[in-house]
Enzyme design. Structure first.
Site: not given
Length: 324
Positions: A45, A69, A72-73, A132, A178, A235, A262
């Site tokens: 995570k 979602n 909030g980490l 994020c 990321k 998704g 996806g």
């Protein structure tokens, strides 16, 4: 058939978990380390300096086509993921790399965590999360190109210092990012310029599409509680955006690209690899199907490859054809 490489890391398969889903607690990480599962990496995570509970519940909701979602980490703090790296790797019999996802709330927090990670011989690399969208009051660094350049430059310096010592002992260290989804070509190009002037080795494309809104029409209510219902969309519906990001960064950087977004079937993974991905991460579908999703997707991907006479993923990686 599925072996691949991201940066300096050799992977047994081209599939693993996206950070954020079933990778927070010790038991979840042990499951990812299990040699019986088909994932190739143990990705934690995204961690912060101190433990976080995260946002109010409910903070996750999914349908057939999408998820939203605003977690909030929530995480156990970077020290937990660093201190337990050796135990988790021993459980995996040293076959799966252990990668620390990092999302500090300040630049200084990130630098402290990166320093700790690169000096821990049981951690094989980092995925620095610049994307994020769900921490209240904190912007996405990946959309602020001045800050993005600064954090990559400083992280590179820290990693290079630690990497020299690791290379002497025969081990490397992956520096990955990321990224958020980019939509405008000028933003793609600005990000590529920064990345190409750094020692970043891998790019995960993409994180969720920030600040979507999903409605529970039965209740006439927002689907999640935090941020008045706004959250990151994942998704099936985000696959076209994910593929565009994978393909652009594959064509315009020298980094290994990890496709994310996806992917729930072998054909989705095939498309990501065709666009240039060296590996793929599974998020929303992993949340729905747990660890069985890795084997199912690889089995379907293998059938597609056999039907096309591809022996390895390098036979078709990045070979997407364009109209002339």
């Amino acid at each position: 058939m599925f072996k691949t490489k991201i940066g300096n890391l050799d992977l047994e398969t081209c599939i693993y978990n996206a950070s954020g889903v079933y990778c927070v607690e010790f038991g979840e990480l042990l499951k990812l380390a299990d040699p019986g599962f088909s994932n190739s990496v143990i990705l934690t995570k995204s961690c912060t300096l101190e433990p976080r509970i995260g946002n109010n519940l409910p903070r996750y909701y999914d349908t057939k086509l999408l998820s939203i979602n605003s977690s909030g980490l929530p995480n156990l703090g970077y020290q937990f993921y660093c201190d337990n790296a050796h135990i988790i790797k021993e459980h995996s019999e040293f076959k799966k790399p252990y990668i620390l996802s990092i999302s500090g709330l300040t630049l200084e927090d990130n630098y402290k965590i990166i320093t700790e990670a690169v000096n821990n011989n049981f951690i094989d690399g980092i995925e620095l999360n610049l994307s994020c969208p769900n921490v209240i009051g904190k912007p996405q660094v990946g959309y602020d190109f001045t800050i993005m350049e600064e954090i990559i430059r400083k992280a590179s310096e820290i990693i290079e210092t630690g990497r020299d010592a690791r290379l002497e002992s025969g081990s490397g260290f992956l520096f990955g990012l990321k990224l958020p989804p980019y939509f405008d070509i000028s933003h793609f190009d600005m990000a590529c310029d920064i990345i190409n002037n750094s020692n970043v080795q891998s790019l995960t494309c993409i994180n969720s599409i920030g600040n979507g809104l999903v409605i529970d029409t039965e209740k006439e209510l927002v689907a999640i509680a935090p941020k008045n219902g706004y959250g990151g969309i994942g998704g099936t519906v985000i696959k076209p955006t994910a593929l565009a990001n994978v393909h652009y960064f594959y064509r315009n950087t020298k980094c290994s690209i990890i496709g994310c977004g996806g992917i729930s079937r072998g054909m989705d993974a095939f498309e990501h690899i065709l666009c240039g991905a060296s590996a793929v991460q599974i998020g929303t579908h992993f949340h729905k199907k747990r660890n069985v999703c890795f084997k199912e997707i690889l089995t379907e991907l293998g059938s597609i490859m056999k039907s096309k006479n591809y022996k390895t993923i390098d036979d078709f990686r990045g070979k997407l054809v364009h109209y002339k």
